[in-house]
Design an enzyme around this catalytic site. Structure first.
Site, PDB file in Angstrom:
ATOM      1  N   GLU A  67       0.873  -1.167   0.000  1.00 27.46           N
ATOM      2  CA  GLU A  67       0.000   0.000   0.000  1.00 27.46           C
ATOM      3  C   GLU A  67       0.917   1.227   0.000  1.00 27.46           C
ATOM      4  OE1 GLU A  67      -2.830   0.193   3.215  1.00 27.46           O
ATOM      5  OE2 GLU A  67      -3.511   2.175   2.583  1.00 27.46           O
TER       6      GLU A  67
ATOM      7  N   ARG B 114       4.621 -12.849   9.800  1.00 26.68           N
ATOM      8  CA  ARG B 114       5.325 -11.618   9.466  1.00 26.68           C
ATOM      9  C   ARG B 114       6.614 -11.539  10.261  1.00 26.68           C
ATOM     10  NH1 ARG B 114       1.757  -7.638   9.316  1.00 26.68           N
ATOM     11  NH2 ARG B 114       3.176  -5.914   9.585  1.00 26.68           N
TER      12      ARG B 114
ATOM     13  N   LYS C 141       3.940   0.491   9.779  1.00 27.42           N
ATOM     14  CA  LYS C 141       4.046   1.774   9.092  1.00 27.42           C
ATOM     15  C   LYS C 141       3.433   2.892   9.923  1.00 27.42           C
ATOM     16  CE  LYS C 141       2.697   0.120   5.050  1.00 27.42           C
ATOM     17  NZ  LYS C 141       2.292  -0.017   3.659  1.00 27.42           N
TER      18      LYS C 141
HETATM   19  P1  ATP Z   1       1.947  -2.216   8.168  1.00 31.74           P
HETATM   20  O1  ATP Z   1       1.226  -3.092   9.132  1.00 31.74           O
HETATM   21  O2  ATP Z   1       3.324  -1.849   8.586  1.00 31.74           O
HETATM   22  O3  ATP Z   1       1.136  -1.030   7.705  1.00 31.74           O
HETATM   23  P2  ATP Z   1       1.096  -3.565   5.840  1.00 31.74           P
HETATM   24  O4  ATP Z   1       0.986  -5.033   5.842  1.00 31.74           O
HETATM   25  O5  ATP Z   1      -0.158  -2.807   5.929  1.00 31.74           O
HETATM   26  O6  ATP Z   1       2.176  -3.140   6.907  1.00 31.74           O
HETATM   27  P3  ATP Z   1       1.512  -3.318   3.068  1.00 31.74           P
HETATM   28  O7  ATP Z   1       2.069  -2.196   2.291  1.00 31.74           O
HETATM   29  O8  ATP Z   1       0.086  -3.650   2.904  1.00 31.74           O
HETATM   30  O9  ATP Z   1       1.860  -3.020   4.576  1.00 31.74           O
HETATM   31  O10 ATP Z   1       2.401  -4.611   2.864  1.00 31.74           O
HETATM   32  C1  ATP Z   1       2.740  -5.115   1.609  1.00 31.74           C
HETATM   33  C2  ATP Z   1       3.095  -6.555   1.767  1.00 31.74           C
HETATM   34  O11 ATP Z   1       4.168  -6.717   2.683  1.00 31.74           O
HETATM   35  C3  ATP Z   1       1.928  -7.354   2.293  1.00 31.74           C
HETATM   36  O12 ATP Z   1       1.825  -8.551   1.559  1.00 31.74           O
HETATM   37  C4  ATP Z   1       2.294  -7.616   3.712  1.00 31.74           C
HETATM   38  O13 ATP Z   1       1.749  -8.822   4.159  1.00 31.74           O
HETATM   39  C5  ATP Z   1       3.825  -7.662   3.668  1.00 31.74           C
HETATM   40  N1  ATP Z   1       4.391  -7.291   4.946  1.00 31.74           N
HETATM   41  C6  ATP Z   1       4.165  -6.161   5.641  1.00 31.74           C
HETATM   42  N2  ATP Z   1       4.822  -6.192   6.820  1.00 31.74           N
HETATM   43  C7  ATP Z   1       5.485  -7.368   6.870  1.00 31.74           C
HETATM   44  C8  ATP Z   1       6.339  -7.994   7.832  1.00 31.74           C
HETATM   45  N3  ATP Z   1       6.640  -7.407   8.976  1.00 31.74           N
HETATM   46  N4  ATP Z   1       6.838  -9.211   7.536  1.00 31.74           N
HETATM   47  C9  ATP Z   1       6.551  -9.803   6.377  1.00 31.74           C
HETATM   48  N5  ATP Z   1       5.752  -9.282   5.436  1.00 31.74           N
HETATM   49  C10 ATP Z   1       5.216  -8.070   5.670  1.00 31.74           C
HETATM   50 MG    MG Z   2      -1.621  -3.945   4.262  1.00 29.92          MG
END
Ligand code: ATP
Ligand code: MG
Length: 565
Positions: free
Chosen positions: A37, A262, A272
């Protein structure tokens, strides 16, 4: 293919893929995607996901798409899109021309929604957000059906069309899937598919005032792109029934969602939302502050992409959440830098040393090997003269036991140069602070050994005063002083665990002259200190070096202790 299989360890995801290849489930294809995102910068957790998705595609001769999950117009910006692309490229992955946006599919998603309404599987709800929440029930109580749930198909179609046309204010209606208000899984209790949001989108502008929710957009986007394995983190496990439900109701191509744990890393945060707070509240100097776990911060600090990929490989993928010790990440980094970083001498806290029996006008060029790990990196000449600097820490007037460095009357080796003996200690008359040492050298010991074979126990690094360049050195440490930054007392939050000493700025450091005019981003080992990287903002007038990681390897110790058990 057999070759890659032997070097890449198998895990539960590769097992699923190999089974699917065997049964020809997707016609032999492997097609993954990385779906960020664009509402922040990528962090080391995303790197794990990138390495996994692009890595699987590489391993099985498949493809990996980059898809921006841009369904939330109010939080997303082009700045993030650019940084995300730069970071993925830096990690060494390529999506060719497969750069997609969920917003590319807004028209198709709208048609799919109409299809569900026509099939009686979606309806326009006019309850307020608060009412919807109340009707939803809890984990122990079933939800209540909305009075709008039985609206006719015609009425739903008309209302949905008017929602799209902008006839209603934000929050007046939503479109919901008609699933099951008594489901044990809250995600299945008539989830919201669309909300009204009069906001301009970074790609579609003002074309839309209804925006799809993540769960509605994601699976259908996967389907449109003909993804085979849609890999996401564990929080989405409970969303999988909904993911499947939408695809099944629509009767369209059906990828398989697979969840993995994760990455959590000690002494930092990987959310984030929290990272944004650190930036906005000024706890760090921006997204690329070298203390941040963002890829741009890590790059600026001196991390190599190879070390991050190696780290991702070593932690593997698991189905249970855990916290990885940041020492492992640093261990991978040291391993890599040890091979590639040129050794140099840098005195961070200088103490002046005058070698009284060395000719005042003589300058000798000492031969210094650039990297004992890699002979092909050759050697260089380091100037030596009568006045040099050593580290303040390398001298003790009253040395404790096991202190083998310089002390009054004691002889030590100057790396690549001579043995010196401390004859005199000069102090500031007012403060008593040691400001200078007077030493003598033994001309027979050039190169670091004596003809009579006498032993010295300490070897110190040094820099010739007349030739030194002055630099600022930024000593970075963990951003938080607790392994789990969220471990706080009631009423406090993770910011109370910020490490007040995460940055110590040293000025007036003395570096050997080869470090004049080095390119931002170049990496060196400062002998006996650690690995350092030239900062982005470094210039000839004001050289700045960032400490990437100190030499001491706590992970190696942990590993040794584990092996002993
Ligand atoms: P945050 O919780 O930090 O906002 P998010 O999952 O909303 O992270 P996205 O931009 O949606 O952030 O993530 C893109 C991809 O990266 C998704 O497939 C998500 O599952 C993966 N991802 C995000 N954080 C992690 C993590 N800590 N470990 C592994 N994969 C991750
Ligand atoms: Mg997400």
């Amino acid at each position: 293919m057999a070759e890659t299989e032997s070097t890449t360890p198998s895990n539960f995801i590769t097992e699923i893929i190999e089974e699917d290849l065997k049964t020809d489930k997707y016609g032999g294809r492997v097609h993954t995607r990385f779906p960020p995102e664009p509402n922040g910068y990528l962090h080391i957790g995303h790197a794990k996901s990138i390495c996994l998705n692009f890595g699987l595609a590489e391993q099985y001769g498949g493809l990996c798409n980059l898809r921006f999950d841009d369904t939330n117009p109010t939080k997303e910006e082009m700045e993030y899109v650019q940084s995300i692309k730069a970071d993925i490229r830096w990690l060494g992955f390529d999506w060719d021309d497969r750069e997609y946006y969920a917003s590319d599919y807004f028209d198709q998603l709208y048609r799919y929604a109409v299809q569900l309404i026509e099939a009686g599987q979606a309806y326009v709800d006019s309850l307020s957000a608060e009412e919807i929440r109340q009707y939803r029930g809890t984990l122990t109580e079933p939800g209540q059906e909305s009075p709008c749930r039985d609206r006719s198909v015609e009425e739903n179609l008309a209302l949905f069309e008017r929602m799209r046309a902008g006839e209603f204010p934000d929050g007046a209606h939503v479109l919901r899937a008609k699933v099951d208000m008594s489901s044990g899984n809250l995600n299945m209790r008539d989830p919201v598919m669309y909300r009204i949001l009069h906001a301009s989108h970074h790609r579609t502008g003002n074309k839309w005032c209804i925006y799809p929710m993540y769960d509605w957009a994601h699976g259908q986007s996967d389907s449109i792109e003909r993804i085979t394995h849609s890999i996401c983190t564990l929080e989405f496990e409970d969303h999988r029934p909904l993911y499947d439900w939408f695809l099944d109701q629509l009767g369209i191509y059906h990828p398989q969602q697979i969840e993995f744990a994760r990455l959590n890393l000690s002494y930092t945060v990987l959310s984030k939302r929290k990272l944004l707070r650190l930036v906005n509240e000024g706890h760090v100097n921006g997204w690329d502050d070298p203390r941040m776990p963002t890829l741009s911060g890590m790059r600026r600090r001196g991390y190599t992409s190879e070390s991050i990929r190696e780290f991702a490989e070593r932690i593997g993928v698991a189905k249970a959440n855990s916290i990885v010790d940041i020492a492992l990440l640093q261990h991978c980094l040291r391993d890599d830098l040890n091979q590639r970083a040129q050794r140099v001498m840098a005195v961070l806290n200088p103490l002046k040393v005058v070698i009284t029996n060395y000719p005042a006008d003589l300058v000798e060029e000492m031969e210094a090997v650039n990297n004992p790990e890699d002979a092909s990196m050759g050697s260089r000449k380091v100037p030596f003269s009568q006045v040099i600097y050593i580290e303040q820490d390398d001298f003790r007037e009253d040395p404790p036991k096991k202190f083998f460095r310089l002390a009054p009357g004691r002889e030590v080796r100057l790396m690549h140069a001579y043995y010196i003996t401390c004859q005199d200690v000069i102090k500031d008359e007012q403060t008593g602070e040691i400001i200078e040492l007077r030493c003598t050298y033994d001309p027979e010991t050039r190169g670091g050994s004596s003809p009579d074979g006498r032993k010295v126990r300490g070897t110190l690094h040094w820099v010739s005063a007349a030739h030194a360049i002055e630099a600022e050195v930024r000593q970075y440490d963990h951003l938080f002083n607790q392994p789990d930054p969220d471990d706080v007392a009631r009423g406090e939050d993770f910011t109370t665990n910020l490490n007040p000493n995460s940055l110590e700025t040293l000025t007036g450091c003395k570096l050997e002259p080869m470090l004049a005019n080095v390119e931002p981003g170049s990496r060196y080992q400062f002998l006996r200190h650690g690995y350092y990287c030239v900062d982005l903002e470094s210039s000839e007038e004001k050289p700045i070096f960032n400490r990437t990681v100190p030499l001491r390897d706590t992970w190696a110790k942990i590993e040794k202790a584990q092996q002993k058990k």
